[in-house]
Design a protein around this motif. Structure first.
Motif, PDB file in Angstrom:
ATOM      1  N   LEU A   4     -60.097  10.604 -86.897  1.00  0.00           N
ATOM      2  CA  LEU A   4     -61.478  10.908 -87.256  1.00  0.00           C
ATOM      3  C   LEU A   4     -62.377   9.692 -87.045  1.00  0.00           C
ATOM      4  CD1 LEU A   4     -63.566  12.832 -88.471  1.00  0.00           C
ATOM      5  CD2 LEU A   4     -62.861  12.029 -90.748  1.00  0.00           C
ATOM      6  N   GLU A   5     -61.875   8.515 -87.416  1.00  0.00           N
ATOM      7  CA  GLU A   5     -62.661   7.292 -87.249  1.00  0.00           C
ATOM      8  C   GLU A   5     -62.923   6.996 -85.778  1.00  0.00           C
ATOM      9  OE1 GLU A   5     -60.071   4.759 -89.355  1.00  0.00           O
ATOM     10  OE2 GLU A   5     -60.844   5.300 -91.349  1.00  0.00           O
ATOM     11  N   PHE A   6     -61.891   7.182 -84.933  1.00  0.00           N
ATOM     12  CA  PHE A   6     -62.078   7.001 -83.490  1.00  0.00           C
ATOM     13  C   PHE A   6     -63.085   8.012 -82.948  1.00  0.00           C
ATOM     14  CE2 PHE A   6     -58.227   4.406 -83.418  1.00  0.00           C
ATOM     15  CZ  PHE A   6     -58.532   3.493 -82.418  1.00  0.00           C
ATOM     16  N   LYS A   7     -62.983   9.260 -83.434  1.00  0.00           N
ATOM     17  CA  LYS A   7     -63.890  10.308 -82.971  1.00  0.00           C
ATOM     18  C   LYS A   7     -65.335  10.001 -83.370  1.00  0.00           C
ATOM     19  CE  LYS A   7     -64.427  15.334 -82.914  1.00  0.00           C
ATOM     20  NZ  LYS A   7     -63.898  16.625 -83.431  1.00  0.00           N
ATOM     21  N   LEU A   8     -65.506   9.532 -84.610  1.00  0.00           N
ATOM     22  CA  LEU A   8     -66.852   9.183 -85.071  1.00  0.00           C
ATOM     23  C   LEU A   8     -67.429   8.026 -84.253  1.00  0.00           C
ATOM     24  CD1 LEU A   8     -66.432   9.365 -88.963  1.00  0.00           C
ATOM     25  CD2 LEU A   8     -67.801  10.899 -87.530  1.00  0.00           C
ATOM     26  N   ALA A   9     -66.581   7.036 -83.952  1.00  0.00           N
ATOM     27  CA  ALA A   9     -67.039   5.887 -83.158  1.00  0.00           C
ATOM     28  C   ALA A   9     -67.470   6.324 -81.764  1.00  0.00           C
ATOM     29  CB  ALA A   9     -65.931   4.842 -83.071  1.00  0.00           C
ATOM     30  N   PHE A  10     -66.641   7.154 -81.115  1.00  0.00           N
ATOM     31  CA  PHE A  10     -66.986   7.649 -79.772  1.00  0.00           C
ATOM     32  C   PHE A  10     -68.243   8.508 -79.814  1.00  0.00           C
ATOM     33  CE2 PHE A  10     -62.562   6.609 -78.579  1.00  0.00           C
ATOM     34  CZ  PHE A  10     -62.808   5.979 -77.365  1.00  0.00           C
TER      35      PHE A  10
END
Length: 671
Positions: A4-10
């Motif tokens: 989720l954190e990677f998705k939010l960053a992207f």
């Protein structure tokens, strides 16, 4: 959670691509130029060229300047990024995300942007480096380059430096999130803005600093004074400019607001009020744009002037292929030296074009009342040079005619005078001597002085120099003087083939002046004009390379600040546009009002930068004369060309950034 954190960053990068893409590209440009300069310093063909040491020093200085600019602009852009995403971070917090998770999102964004920018910079250099080397080799006059290698050590060094910078930025961002409460920040962003206040101290300091900087730049009358005050004046103007766009501009706009005749007009009310708040928010950015624009104009002007006057300067500085010099005058010795040179010419098979001898006497003068008097050296050289110092080259008319294409005659009590600063004299009074003058517009290059850029130089052509030296001797009397006048003899040698210096010929004629017979009696000197021309030409090329890259950096830096200033103002002004719409203003009225504000905010720094450039032109001209710009007309033309080119670039930036501003304002109008 990690996914989720990677998705939010992207998603953050994707949704804010107007902010992130220029940031990544700009960072990539800094990586590219930094790595390029590092590699150029280690290139064998540059290291083996004439003047390589100076070229390496110039490239090394350029590397440090690029690094400083990279740090400054990454910090600036990072601040804009934080301002634009604070609402998104506040929203994550309201949805239940912890500060630790938000910190991880920011950390991932930092890693992604740093990897992309470093990869773009290094990858672009790997592809373009062979072409860059060919261009530089052509500038330096080198025909064969065998290998195009990029030093892996410098690649690792570049990666380390820029990873460290991005890491520091990431830590700053994460630390600020850990200390802040995004919900409170969200509420605070919705509060109305208070009218900005101008600091009286800021106004006084700003006017004082700008006044001092301009006064120092316009009143210096020698290179010694120029070098002493230049950096102090620059720092004063930089700080004064920040005060100008901070306190001084606010007090001027407030004065307009208090003027009822001006303020209470349909076009002016919202324009002045809106501009007052925009200047407050963007004063640092406006000052930065102004300062960097000034730096570009000064560097570009100097670069253009150097290129235009390069060949003239080389002929001026090195009028002969070889030159021998000794402090003294001895006609018999001159003949012996000429015979030795002719003998060496035959031995080494170096055909001669000509050998000329020039005699002159050097001394300093200063103005006292209506006459000139000799400068006595008992006070010390440094104190002498701080005076209104003029260096005189005293030449007999027969010596002058011997080196001049045009022949001159002198009447009784008449002298010829040439001034390197274009001064004119109706008469020349020196002690008890009084001469009528004939001014010379040009002189043979053989009589040019190496101190041309340092002092006022006069070439004084007389019938008999002894009359002048006797007057100096009488003036000195019993004073303790370290040598007020110095006789000097120059022997100029021109060869038929002056494309390459012959090492054996050079060695042997140098040995003439170092022989015991001459060196024990006189101080001597030797100049290899052929080699010196090549060395100076290559040094010019090194300066040209670095100055071109610096000019590019200044344009990129200005573009970055303008772009992100427009983004920041678009984010803020979206709410203000919504207020104007609620007040009943039509779309056309809003557009005109915003356009007027944008025009002022955009071109105010440009016009102030032109004032700074013109104000500094005298002191800059004095300094660059040392390295080659010897013609004021060339410098003026170069300044005009620089302003014209930058105006075109600035207009393009205005058009492109206005589109960005309007998009951001529209996006944030209803948020």
């Amino acid at each position: 959670m990690k996914k989720l954190e990677f998705k939010l960053a992207f998603n953050n990068i994707k949704n804010n691509k107007m902010i992130y893409i220029p940031y990544i590209l700009a960072s990539g440009v800094f990586v590219y130029i930094y790595l390029l300069l590092l590699n150029l310093q280690s290139e064998a063909f540059i290291a083996n060229s004439k003047g390589s040491r100076t070229i390496a020093q110039v490239l090394g200085l350029g590397t440090w300047i690029i690094m400083i600019f990279a740090i400054f602009f990454l910090l600036y852009i990072n601040a804009v990024l934080n301002k634009s995403r604070i609402k998104d971070l506040a929203l994550y917090s309201m949805l239940g995300a912890s500060k630790k998770s938000i910190g991880k999102v920011i950390g991932i964004e930092t890693v992604i942007t740093s990897i992309l920018s470093i990869a773009i910079g290094i990858g672009t250099l790997l592809l373009s480096y062979p072409l860059i080397l060919k261009i530089i080799a052509k500038i330096l006059g080198i025909t064969n380059i065998e290998i195009f290698n990029i030093n892996t050590f410098f690649i690792k060094e570049t990666i380390r430096m820029f990873v460290l910078m991005h890491l520091v930025l990431g830590i700053i961002n994460i630390f600020s999130i850990m200390r802040s409460n995004p919900i409170q920040l969200l509420q605070k962003s919705k509060e109305g803005e208070k009218e900005p206040k101008a600091s009286i101290i800021g106004i006084v300091l700003g006017l004082s600093l700008l006044g001092y900087g301009y006064y120092a730049a316009l009143t210096t009358d020698s290179i010694i004074k120029s070098l002493k005050v230049f950096f102090v004046a620059v720092i004063a103007v930089i700080f004064g400019t920040y005060f100008l766009f901070g306190s001084i501009s606010i007090i001027l706009l407030k004065a307009l607001k208090k003027n009822k005749r001006v303020y209470y007009k349909e076009k002016n009310m919202t324009f002045i009020s809106g501009l007052l708040f925009r200047v407050k928010e963007s004063s640092a950015a406006l000052a930065s744009i102004c300062i960097i624009s000034t730096m570009f104009l000064v560097v570009f002007t100097s670069l253009t002037g150097l290129l235009k006057s390069k060949e003239t300067f080389l002929e001026y500085a090195f009028p002969s292929d070889y030159a021998l010099m000794y402090y003294g005058q001895d006609r018999d010795l001159d003949e012996n030296i000429k015979q030795e040179i002719e003998k060496i010419s035959q031995e080494e098979n170096v055909p001669l074009n000509d050998i000329k001898v020039g005699e002159k006497i050097l001394f300093g003068i200063e103005k006292k009342d209506s006459e000139f008097v000799p400068v006595v050296y008992e006070e010390g050289t440094e104190k002498v040079f701080e005076k209104d110092f003029t260096l005189v080259s005293l030449v007999n008319i027969d010596q002058f005619n011997g080196l001049s294409d045009k022949k001159y005659d002198l009447k009784d009590k008449e002298v010829l005078i040439y001034s390197n600063r274009g001064y004119t004299y109706e008469d020349f009074k020196f002690g008890k001597l009084d001469y009528k003058t004939k001014m010379l517009e040009t002189i043979p290059n053989h009589f040019n002085s190496p101190t041309e850029g340092l002092f006022h130089n006069l070439v004084l052509v007389v019938e008999d120099s002894k009359e002048i030296t006797d007057e100096i001797d009488e003036f000195i009397g019993n004073k303790k003087d370290g040598g007020t006048y110095t006789p000097q003899t120059d022997i100029f040698i021109d060869v038929k083939d002056n494309t390459v210096s012959n090492p054996n010929f050079t060695k042997k004629i140098t040995e003439i002046m170092t022989s015991e017979k001459i060196s024990q009696q006189y101080s001597t000197g030797f100049t290899d004009g052929i080699t010196s021309r090549v060395e100076f030409s290559n040094i010019y090329s090194g300066v040209y390379i670095v100055a071109t890259l610096l000019s590019l950096i200044f344009v990129i830096s200005t573009s970055i600040i303008i772009y992100y200033k427009q983004i920041a103002e678009g984010v803020t002004d979206g709410k203000n546009i919504a207020i104007m719409r609620k007040m009943g203003m039509s779309q056309n009225q809003i557009k005109k009002n915003v356009s007027r504000q944008n025009f002022f905010m955009f071109f105010a720094p440009f016009f102030v930068a032109i004032c700074h450039t013109l104000g500094s032109s005298k002191i800059v001209f004095d300094i660059v004369k040392i390295v080659g710009i010897i013609d004021k007309k060339t410098f003026i033309i170069s300044t005009a060309i620089g302003i014209g080119i930058y105006l075109v670039v600035y207009l393009i930036m205005f058009k492109l950034s206005t589109v960005v501003y309007l998009k951001m304002a529209s996006r944030y109008e209803n948020r």
